[in-house]
Design a protein around this motif. Structure first.
Motif, PDB file in Angstrom:
ATOM      1  N   MET A 293      79.283  27.797  98.890  1.00 38.21           N
ATOM      2  CA  MET A 293      78.202  28.928  97.892  1.00 38.21           C
ATOM      3  C   MET A 293      78.508  29.810  97.548  1.00 38.21           C
ATOM      4  SD  MET A 293      76.088  26.193  98.359  1.00 38.21           S
ATOM      5  CE  MET A 293      76.061  24.508  99.294  1.00 38.21           C
ATOM      6  N   ILE A 294      77.915  30.098  96.559  1.00 35.01           N
ATOM      7  CA  ILE A 294      77.544  31.591  95.489  1.00 35.01           C
ATOM      8  C   ILE A 294      76.375  32.067  95.894  1.00 35.01           C
ATOM      9  CG2 ILE A 294      78.113  32.901  93.664  1.00 35.01           C
ATOM     10  CD1 ILE A 294      80.176  30.645  92.446  1.00 35.01           C
ATOM     11  N   PHE A 295      75.391  31.146  96.009  1.00 29.21           N
ATOM     12  CA  PHE A 295      74.144  31.808  96.107  1.00 29.21           C
ATOM     13  C   PHE A 295      73.312  30.749  95.505  1.00 29.21           C
ATOM     14  CE2 PHE A 295      69.962  34.206  94.424  1.00 29.21           C
ATOM     15  CZ  PHE A 295      69.652  34.755  95.981  1.00 29.21           C
ATOM     16  N   THR A 296      72.437  30.997  97.014  1.00 28.92           N
ATOM     17  CA  THR A 296      71.201  29.955  97.414  1.00 28.92           C
ATOM     18  C   THR A 296      69.943  30.456  97.844  1.00 28.92           C
ATOM     19  OG1 THR A 296      71.486  30.015 100.164  1.00 28.92           O
ATOM     20  CG2 THR A 296      73.329  28.592  99.341  1.00 28.92           C
ATOM     21  N   LEU A 297      68.859  29.548  97.607  1.00 25.52           N
ATOM     22  CA  LEU A 297      67.909  29.909  97.658  1.00 25.52           C
ATOM     23  C   LEU A 297      67.082  29.412  99.084  1.00 25.52           C
ATOM     24  CD1 LEU A 297      65.671  28.436  94.821  1.00 25.52           C
ATOM     25  CD2 LEU A 297      66.826  30.754  95.311  1.00 25.52           C
ATOM     26  N   GLN A 298      66.423  30.038  99.850  1.00 26.79           N
ATOM     27  CA  GLN A 298      66.701  30.118 102.121  1.00 26.79           C
ATOM     28  C   GLN A 298      65.834  29.450 101.950  1.00 26.79           C
ATOM     29  OE1 GLN A 298      68.133  32.696 104.106  1.00 26.79           O
ATOM     30  NE2 GLN A 298      69.259  34.058 102.886  1.00 26.79           N
ATOM     31  N   SER A 299      66.416  28.095 102.901  1.00 26.81           N
ATOM     32  CA  SER A 299      64.730  27.143 104.114  1.00 26.81           C
ATOM     33  C   SER A 299      65.002  27.382 104.900  1.00 26.81           C
ATOM     34  CB  SER A 299      65.303  26.339 102.705  1.00 26.81           C
ATOM     35  OG  SER A 299      63.920  25.027 103.318  1.00 26.81           O
ATOM     36  N   ASP A 300      64.442  27.342 106.124  1.00 32.66           N
ATOM     37  CA  ASP A 300      65.022  27.269 107.261  1.00 32.66           C
ATOM     38  C   ASP A 300      63.011  26.605 107.835  1.00 32.66           C
ATOM     39  OD1 ASP A 300      63.996  28.264 109.897  1.00 32.66           O
ATOM     40  OD2 ASP A 300      65.577  28.808 109.686  1.00 32.66           O
ATOM     41  N   GLY A 301      62.904  25.601 108.990  1.00 29.43           N
ATOM     42  CA  GLY A 301      62.178  25.236 109.124  1.00 29.43           C
ATOM     43  C   GLY A 301      61.618  24.859 109.762  1.00 29.43           C
ATOM     44  N   ILE A 302      61.476  27.112 110.698  1.00 30.37           N
ATOM     45  CA  ILE A 302      60.363  27.370 111.666  1.00 30.37           C
ATOM     46  C   ILE A 302      59.999  28.505 110.776  1.00 30.37           C
ATOM     47  CG2 ILE A 302      60.718  28.144 113.772  1.00 30.37           C
ATOM     48  CD1 ILE A 302      60.380  25.148 113.785  1.00 30.37           C
ATOM     49  N   ALA A 303      61.325  29.495 110.047  1.00 29.56           N
ATOM     50  CA  ALA A 303      61.065  30.712 110.314  1.00 29.56           C
ATOM     51  C   ALA A 303      60.129  30.812 108.819  1.00 29.56           C
ATOM     52  CB  ALA A 303      62.435  31.445 109.847  1.00 29.56           C
ATOM     53  N   THR A 304      60.940  30.226 107.187  1.00 34.29           N
ATOM     54  CA  THR A 304      60.851  29.929 105.779  1.00 34.29           C
ATOM     55  C   THR A 304      59.844  28.408 105.785  1.00 34.29           C
ATOM     56  OG1 THR A 304      62.897  30.106 105.371  1.00 34.29           O
ATOM     57  CG2 THR A 304      62.182  31.775 105.396  1.00 34.29           C
ATOM     58  N   GLN A 305      59.422  27.943 106.380  1.00 38.16           N
ATOM     59  CA  GLN A 305      58.636  26.947 106.275  1.00 38.16           C
ATOM     60  C   GLN A 305      57.487  27.399 104.689  1.00 38.16           C
ATOM     61  OE1 GLN A 305      55.511  25.488 109.275  1.00 38.16           O
ATOM     62  NE2 GLN A 305      57.207  25.488 110.365  1.00 38.16           N
ATOM     63  N   ASN A 306      58.559  26.227 103.117  1.00 41.75           N
ATOM     64  CA  ASN A 306      57.598  26.080 102.240  1.00 41.75           C
ATOM     65  C   ASN A 306      58.074  25.631 102.343  1.00 41.75           C
ATOM     66  OD1 ASN A 306      60.606  25.993 100.367  1.00 41.75           O
ATOM     67  ND2 ASN A 306      60.959  27.622 102.046  1.00 41.75           N
ATOM     68  N   TYR A 307      57.061  24.776 100.303  1.00 44.65           N
ATOM     69  CA  TYR A 307      57.228  23.433 100.268  1.00 44.65           C
ATOM     70  C   TYR A 307      58.614  23.787  98.756  1.00 44.65           C
ATOM     71  CZ  TYR A 307      53.925  21.381 102.770  1.00 44.65           C
ATOM     72  OH  TYR A 307      52.955  21.217 103.457  1.00 44.65           O
ATOM     73  N   GLY A 308      59.808  24.254  99.295  1.00 49.15           N
ATOM     74  CA  GLY A 308      60.346  24.002  97.823  1.00 49.15           C
ATOM     75  C   GLY A 308      61.271  23.296  97.522  1.00 49.15           C
ATOM     76  N   PRO A 309      62.542  22.709  97.152  1.00 50.09           N
ATOM     77  CA  PRO A 309      63.152  22.418  96.544  1.00 50.09           C
ATOM     78  C   PRO A 309      63.236  21.063  97.509  1.00 50.09           C
ATOM     79  CG  PRO A 309      64.043  24.229  95.598  1.00 50.09           C
ATOM     80  CD  PRO A 309      62.385  24.052  96.828  1.00 50.09           C
ATOM     81  N   THR A 310      64.650  21.721  98.402  1.00 53.43           N
ATOM     82  CA  THR A 310      65.465  21.076  99.341  1.00 53.43           C
ATOM     83  C   THR A 310      63.770  20.174  99.817  1.00 53.43           C
ATOM     84  OG1 THR A 310      65.120  22.786 100.655  1.00 53.43           O
ATOM     85  CG2 THR A 310      67.155  22.149  99.442  1.00 53.43           C
ATOM     86  N   THR A 311      62.947  20.920 100.496  1.00 50.22           N
ATOM     87  CA  THR A 311      61.512  20.353 101.073  1.00 50.22           C
ATOM     88  C   THR A 311      61.538  19.125 100.669  1.00 50.22           C
ATOM     89  OG1 THR A 311      61.025  22.029 103.319  1.00 50.22           O
ATOM     90  CG2 THR A 311      59.714  20.105 102.211  1.00 50.22           C
ATOM     91  N   VAL A 312      61.137  18.702  99.165  1.00 49.66           N
ATOM     92  CA  VAL A 312      60.345  18.309  98.687  1.00 49.66           C
ATOM     93  C   VAL A 312      61.495  16.922  98.352  1.00 49.66           C
ATOM     94  CG1 VAL A 312      60.518  17.958  96.409  1.00 49.66           C
ATOM     95  CG2 VAL A 312      59.269  19.186  97.445  1.00 49.66           C
ATOM     96  N   MET A 313      63.011  17.165  97.996  1.00 44.17           N
ATOM     97  CA  MET A 313      64.396  16.263  97.875  1.00 44.17           C
ATOM     98  C   MET A 313      64.463  15.643  98.810  1.00 44.17           C
ATOM     99  SD  MET A 313      66.626  18.326  94.863  1.00 44.17           S
ATOM    100  CE  MET A 313      66.400  19.978  96.257  1.00 44.17           C
ATOM    101  N   VAL A 314      64.623  15.841  99.959  1.00 45.06           N
ATOM    102  CA  VAL A 314      65.223  15.305 101.810  1.00 45.06           C
ATOM    103  C   VAL A 314      63.066  14.783 101.973  1.00 45.06           C
ATOM    104  CG1 VAL A 314      65.605  15.844 103.863  1.00 45.06           C
ATOM    105  CG2 VAL A 314      66.162  16.999 101.717  1.00 45.06           C
ATOM    106  N   ASN A 315      62.348  14.457 101.924  1.00 44.64           N
ATOM    107  CA  ASN A 315      61.287  13.775 101.834  1.00 44.64           C
ATOM    108  C   ASN A 315      61.433  12.891 101.037  1.00 44.64           C
ATOM    109  OD1 ASN A 315      60.126  15.035 105.143  1.00 44.64           O
ATOM    110  ND2 ASN A 315      59.940  17.041 103.095  1.00 44.64           N
ATOM    111  N   GLY A 316      61.084  13.126 100.209  1.00 44.36           N
ATOM    112  CA  GLY A 316      60.785  12.349  98.501  1.00 44.36           C
ATOM    113  C   GLY A 316      62.245  11.303  98.426  1.00 44.36           C
TER     114      GLY A 316
END
Length: 534
Positions: A294-317
């Motif tokens: 990894m060089i740079f990521t957009l962060q996601s955390d199921g508790i601290a930074t809940q958001n409907y971002g790309p990885t939440t969309v992709m995993v659920n989708g």
């Protein structure tokens, strides 16, 4: 904590100075009495680090009260999330994926390539990008030497650290302008020296390209060396990655061949100590922050930074309407009920015996038909299982909806493929032998160390590279840009299911290689002009 801490309140309040300086096209609401980046804000302990986290936080968070809130008015939270908008525009408009629920505002038009300037997802992306510029500009205004002195900040170690923060946010501003340049071809220009309350002038692609290039080259020597900063923060490799992407696409952006410059940046990044993760799919799991790739990521955390971002969309989708396979991906068994499926042309890129054991091929066919004749029929079309909310050890993230998986905006595999493409295009400084080595390292990784699917120099053609980029980087926010660079996006030389609103795909007009400037942005800033054809 594994990642830089984002305080959700930090990105909530952008006071009048920020609103009037750069956002131009937005109604940004502030419901926090201690507004972010105000003089009062900087009276707090550790305010400068918190302010930095707030600027980074705009890449993931959307509002003050959780994942369902947005500080950009007029659009919902998901439609204003930086990474999700980017993913929609770079992937949903291409041959890789289709979204089942076409009543969701903006999605139908994007995936059928029939959009207009009123599309809310365009407003979300353009607005969030300009909002990022606004946050950076105000952070820079509030951290000048004079401002620090006026607040009694005299400790040289603290001043040095704040200067590091300033260098980082300049890269984040360049990143936002890079995305605006790529997607829209223009943007309103503002920096920390711009007059407050005055709409910024329009910068075209050439002007944005020159500005970003100059800004990054100026700041790179002052950034931390690759892999020496806190995870999730900017270093020299991130800045070089933006430059490499710009040089790779310079023929599209400014009509110039800059492939040799791309090679230079790729070599610098590769020398930075990154290594391929031995297991391809570990780059897309809930602990992918530990990946050496990894060089740079957009962060996601199921508790601290809940958001409907790309990885939440992709995993659920990804969860299939038939398969109900969400538990294996670390979310609810039904996920989002078959929201995402694969277009046939992407699936066919894995046809052939070379891909029988390729770990990048996470396609699930089952009893499904490869054809999608009815987008609303979630049982049609194959599905994917690339992204997961489980760790590399198989442990599910703590939340069954909001994932812990970071979005890999830049990773080493992309650098290898950029180098290979430049070599195939005859760029100075790149050799075909090294290019083949890089490509085969990806293929060996995908085949558990086997060389059975390795290629020769004669097979390293541009057509091969375009397909290999999709096999390696699918759903990672690159596909539209790649298709445009290879002359396959507009026109009819390459069609895919539902391109141009035809079930088998039809030609689309050349103007669609740029998205329109959102109607709301034009209304807010009279200096902005619409792109041709809209």
């Amino acid at each position: 904590m594994k990642k830089i801490k984002y305080n959700i309140m930090l990105i909530a309040g952008v006071f009048a100075l920020v609103m009037s300086s750069c956002t131009d096209d937005l109604d940004v609401k502030s419901d926090d009495p201690l507004v972010f980046l105000s003089d009062e804000f900087f009276e707090q302990p550790d305010a400068y680090r918190q302010g930095l986290a707030g600027v980074y936080g705009n890449l993931s968070l959307t509002g003050t009260t959780g994942a369902g809130s947005s500080n950009i008015q007029g659009i919902d939270a998901g439609t204003s999330q930086y990474g999700r908008c980017l993913w929609y525009l770079e992937n949903l408009s291409t041959d890789e994926v289709i979204w089942s629920y076409e009543n969701d505002p903006g999605t139908r038009e994007i995936q059928r390539n029939i959009w207009t300037a009123s599309n809310p997802i365009f407003r979300g992306m353009f607005g969030r990008g300009m909002f990022q510029v606004a946050l950076v500009n105000e952070y820079l205004r509030q951290t000048t030497a004079d401002k620090l002195a006026s607040r009694g900040v005299t400790d040289q170690a603290q001043i040095s650290e704040i200067n590091d923060f300033r260098n980082e946010v300049r890269v984040l501003r360049a990143l936002a302008y890079y995305h605006l340049m790529d997607l829209f071809g223009k943007a309103a220009y503002n920096d920390e020296n711009s007059a407050l309350g005055v709409a910024g002038p329009e910068y075209n692609r050439q002007q944005l390209f020159d500005y970003i290039e100059s800004e990054l080259n100026e700041v790179i020597p002052s950034l931390k060396a690759p892999r020496t900063n806190e995870y999730g923060r900017v270093d020299q490799a991130v800045a070089r990655m933006i430059l490499a992407k710009m040089y790779l696409n310079a023929q599209v952006y400014i009509g110039q061949d800059r492939y040799a410059d791309c090679v230079t940046q790729c070599n610098q990044i590769i020398a930075g100590g990154y290594t391929l993760n031995p297991t391809y799919l570990n780059n897309f799991k809930a602990d992918n922050h530990t990946s050496s790739e990894m060089i740079f990521t957009l962060q996601s955390d199921g508790i601290a930074t809940q958001n409907y971002g790309p990885t939440t969309v992709m995993v659920n989708g990804q969860v299939g309407s038939i398969e109900q396979n969400g538990v294996s991906l670390g979310v609810g068994s039904g996920g989002w009920g078959g929201a995402l499926r694969l277009r046939k042309q992407f699936v066919q890129k894995f046809d052939g015996s070379d891909f029988d054991n390729d770990t990048r091929k996470t396609i699930i066919s089952g009893v499904r038909d490869i054809e999608i004749s009815d987008i609303a029929n979630r049982d049609q079309g194959y599905i994917l299982a690339k992204f997961s909310n489980r760790t590399s050890a198989g442990i599910a993230g703590p939340n069954s909806t909001f994932v812990d998986t970071d979005f890999p905006l830049f990773r080493l595999a992309d650098v290898y493929l950029m180098y290979a493409e430049c070599a195939a295009r005859g760029a100075a400084g790149a050799t075909m032998s090294q290019a083949v080595t890089y490509v085969n390292s990806l293929r060996e990784r995908a085949n558990s160390g086997s060389t059975a699917a390795n290629i020769s120099a004669n097979e390293l053609t541009l057509d091969f590279i375009l397909d290999e980029r999709s096999r390696e980087l699918h759903w990672e926010g690159h596909r539209r840009q790649d298709l445009i660079r290879f002359g396959k996006y507009t026109g009819g030389s390459y069609n895919w299911a539902w391109k141009g609103n035809g079930s088998n795909g039809i030609a689309i007009s050349a103007n669609l290689a740029l998205y329109p400037i959102p109607t709301a942005s034009l209304a807010a800033n009279p200096n902005l002009t619409q792109n041709p054809g809209y």
